[in-house]
Design a protein around this motif. Structure first.
Motif, PDB file in Angstrom:
ATOM      1  N   ARG A 125      14.280 -12.668 -22.756  1.00  0.00           N
ATOM      2  CA  ARG A 125      13.205 -13.206 -21.925  1.00  0.00           C
ATOM      3  C   ARG A 125      13.546 -13.138 -20.436  1.00  0.00           C
ATOM      4  O   ARG A 125      12.788 -13.624 -19.605  1.00  0.00           O
ATOM      5  N   VAL A 126      14.662 -12.535 -20.118  1.00  0.00           N
ATOM      6  CA  VAL A 126      14.973 -12.134 -18.747  1.00  0.00           C
ATOM      7  C   VAL A 126      14.709 -10.641 -18.670  1.00  0.00           C
ATOM      8  O   VAL A 126      15.382  -9.854 -19.324  1.00  0.00           O
ATOM      9  N   ASP A 134      10.479  -9.658 -11.671  1.00  0.00           N
ATOM     10  CA  ASP A 134      10.830 -10.288 -12.942  1.00  0.00           C
ATOM     11  C   ASP A 134       9.583 -10.641 -13.736  1.00  0.00           C
ATOM     12  O   ASP A 134       8.740 -11.415 -13.270  1.00  0.00           O
ATOM     13  N   LEU A 135       9.475 -10.092 -14.936  1.00  0.00           N
ATOM     14  CA  LEU A 135       8.380 -10.426 -15.837  1.00  0.00           C
ATOM     15  C   LEU A 135       8.664 -11.709 -16.611  1.00  0.00           C
ATOM     16  O   LEU A 135       7.754 -12.335 -17.149  1.00  0.00           O
ATOM     17  N   GLY A 136       9.929 -12.071 -16.685  1.00  0.00           N
ATOM     18  CA  GLY A 136      10.325 -13.306 -17.351  1.00  0.00           C
ATOM     19  C   GLY A 136      10.902 -14.275 -16.339  1.00  0.00           C
ATOM     20  O   GLY A 136      10.320 -14.526 -15.294  1.00  0.00           O
ATOM     21  N   ALA A 137      12.064 -14.815 -16.679  1.00  0.00           N
ATOM     22  CA  ALA A 137      12.718 -15.789 -15.800  1.00  0.00           C
ATOM     23  C   ALA A 137      12.954 -15.182 -14.419  1.00  0.00           C
ATOM     24  O   ALA A 137      13.305 -14.005 -14.294  1.00  0.00           O
ATOM     25  N   SER A 138      12.773 -15.993 -13.382  1.00  0.00           N
ATOM     26  CA  SER A 138      12.945 -15.462 -12.027  1.00  0.00           C
ATOM     27  C   SER A 138      13.545 -16.461 -11.047  1.00  0.00           C
ATOM     28  O   SER A 138      13.786 -16.112  -9.903  1.00  0.00           O
ATOM     29  N   ILE A 185      22.363  -9.970 -15.675  1.00  0.00           N
ATOM     30  CA  ILE A 185      22.439  -9.537 -17.068  1.00  0.00           C
ATOM     31  C   ILE A 185      23.391  -8.353 -17.219  1.00  0.00           C
ATOM     32  O   ILE A 185      24.196  -8.295 -18.156  1.00  0.00           O
ATOM     33  N   ASN A 186      23.319  -7.392 -16.303  1.00  0.00           N
ATOM     34  CA  ASN A 186      24.220  -6.234 -16.361  1.00  0.00           C
ATOM     35  C   ASN A 186      25.673  -6.670 -16.265  1.00  0.00           C
ATOM     36  O   ASN A 186      26.548  -6.134 -16.969  1.00  0.00           O
TER      37      ASN A 186
END
Length: 446
Positions: free
Chosen positions: A24-25, A36-40, A190-191
């Motif tokens: 969801r990130v 960001d389409l999710g968490a931002s 995330i990376n």
């Protein structure tokens, strides 16, 4: 969490149902820059936030949208413009005045719930407060502004006021420092956290068999994986769906935790324009007679210099919009914008999230529903022998947040490590413990 286990020389395999990492990130680059389409947000811009050290070391800039750690808004009400549906801007003095009334109502709700044995919804609590204190009931434009405040509250929980618990809505722990928008998106985090891990993409798990001497995991494609232990970081919506078979079945107390936690929906419709035609504020709002009819747009241009507005529907409105095509959803968002800015130019492209219908999430994040205890988050986190549970829905202190998910991952990694060591004895590890230096966060405010 997986990286920590690798650090302790455990062999770790991560099974990811999507064709990308992050869950969801999700940072999208199709506009030529990150959104960001999710968490931002980083909720709690402070060194106490477990993610702050990672973000600081990466030198990722944050745009502070609020210095207030309120659970009601993640945007600063010092930088806003609210309009009625006729396109008239609401005087700032009225918005401020209604905001104080809203805070007063919430204080009265706290008194009401303390007097009641049974829980009630926020919507029910509002009705009781209005009956007791009729002077708090607003009319006309002021009423519409109050509904907008309620709309923002529903956005925080990704749920409608009719389902949010009045007893538990303010039980999460608030970190200081306000709220910081990830200017370059969450993808670099995330990376970094995934670096060096053995991640198998498009491996959707359908069965988890728990035995005393190990765990056997089966994927949709028929692949099987056997391990000493398994960490389950599935979204709450996926756990609720029952699409994953547990053998033996989860005990009743664990299944009840899954069933009784709420999972809300908040989506983003991201509109990219070729020029900026809106006020230089952090967000635009549309007031209406009901919270369902209200809306708000985050102005990414303020933080990132890109001509982008993000429409953010939640609860039932988000569910209804998910029934539309992407084009229809983008047109709907643009129609809301045209109500307040009639001369708005059409977007040159758009992105639409669908967290509620996405089979890999089936919801955005967790929240407390009526008549259910707040300790359900902790019950969901409690391990079952060699099964360990992590994710935002297992965080009692920080549910619904990225740092909540991250902190449970750290806890679970340690629990898992200790469990394996207890069973198989101490491992010979050659580890030099390194204490990371504190790196300041890069925070801007325009």
């Amino acid at each position: 969490m997986s990286l920590l286990l690798v650090f302790f020389r455990f062999q770790v395999v991560v099974l990811e149902s999507r064709d990308r990492i992050g869950g969801r990130v999700h940072t999208d680059y199709s506009f030529g820059f990150p959104v960001d389409l999710g968490a931002s947000w980083l909720h709690g811009v402070c060194k106490e936030n477990p993610l702050a050290a990672v973000i600081g070391r990466l030198g990722l800039p944050l745009y502070r949208t609020s210095g207030d750690n309120s659970v009601l808004y993640d945007h600063d009400l010092e930088s806003y413009a609210l309009f009625d549906k006729a396109g008239n801007q609401v005087p700032q003095e009225l918005v401020t005045q209604v905001g104080l009334t809203f805070e007063h109502i919430l204080e009265e709700i706290s008194k009401v719930r303390d007097e009641q044995v049974e829980d009630m919804s926020i919507a029910q609590a509002f009705s009781i407060v209005f009956k007791r204190s009729p002077e708090l009931r607003l009319e006309g434009l002021a009423h519409n502004v109050l509904q907008w405040y309620l709309c923002r509250m529903e956005g925080w929980f990704a749920a409608d006021a009719e389902t949010i618990s009045a007893k538990c809505w303010d039980q999460e722990e608030l970190l200081p420092g306000g709220h910081g928008l990830m200017v370059r998106g969450y993808r670099p985090v995330i990376n970094t956290l995934s670096k060096g891990l053995d991640i198998r993409l498009t491996h959707r798990v359908i069965k988890i068999a728990r035995r005393y001497n190990g765990v056997k995991v089966t994927t949709e494609k028929g692949d099987t994986f056997v391990a000493d232990a398994a960490v389950i970081a599935l979204p709450l919506g996926v756990l609720k769906s029952g699409m994953i078979e547990f053998e033996p079945k989860l005990p009743e107390w664990k299944q009840e935790a899954i069933n009784d936690l709420g999972v809300g929906i908040e989506n983003k419709i991201i509109l990219n324009f070729d020029n900026v035609f809106w006020p230089n504020v952090e967000f635009l709002g549309v007031v209406a007679e009901t919270s369902y009819g209200c809306s708000y747009f985050l102005n990414l241009h303020k933080a990132t210099s890109h001509p982008v507005l993000v429409y953010m529907p939640a609860g039932q409105l988000a569910k209804d919009i998910e029934k539309m095509s992407d084009e229809a959803a983008a047109n709907f968002a643009f129609s809301q914008l045209q109500k307040i800015l009639p001369d708005a130019s059409s977007p040159i492209n758009y992105l639409v999230s669908r967290w509620g219908s996405d089979i890999n999430s089936l919801g955005s994040y967790s929240y407390d529903i009526v008549n259910k205890p707040h300790d359900l988050y902790e019950r969901l986190r409690v391990p079952l022998d060699n099964l360990f549970f992590a994710g935002e829905a297992t965080s009692t202190s920080y549910p619904g947040s990225v740092h909540g998910a991250y902190s449970t991952g750290l806890m679970v990694a340690e629990d898992c490590r200790m469990r394996v060591l207890e069973r198989y004895g101490e491992l010979e590890l050659d580890i030099e413990e390194e204490t990371p230096a504190s790196v300041p966060l890069l925070i801007s405010r325009m």
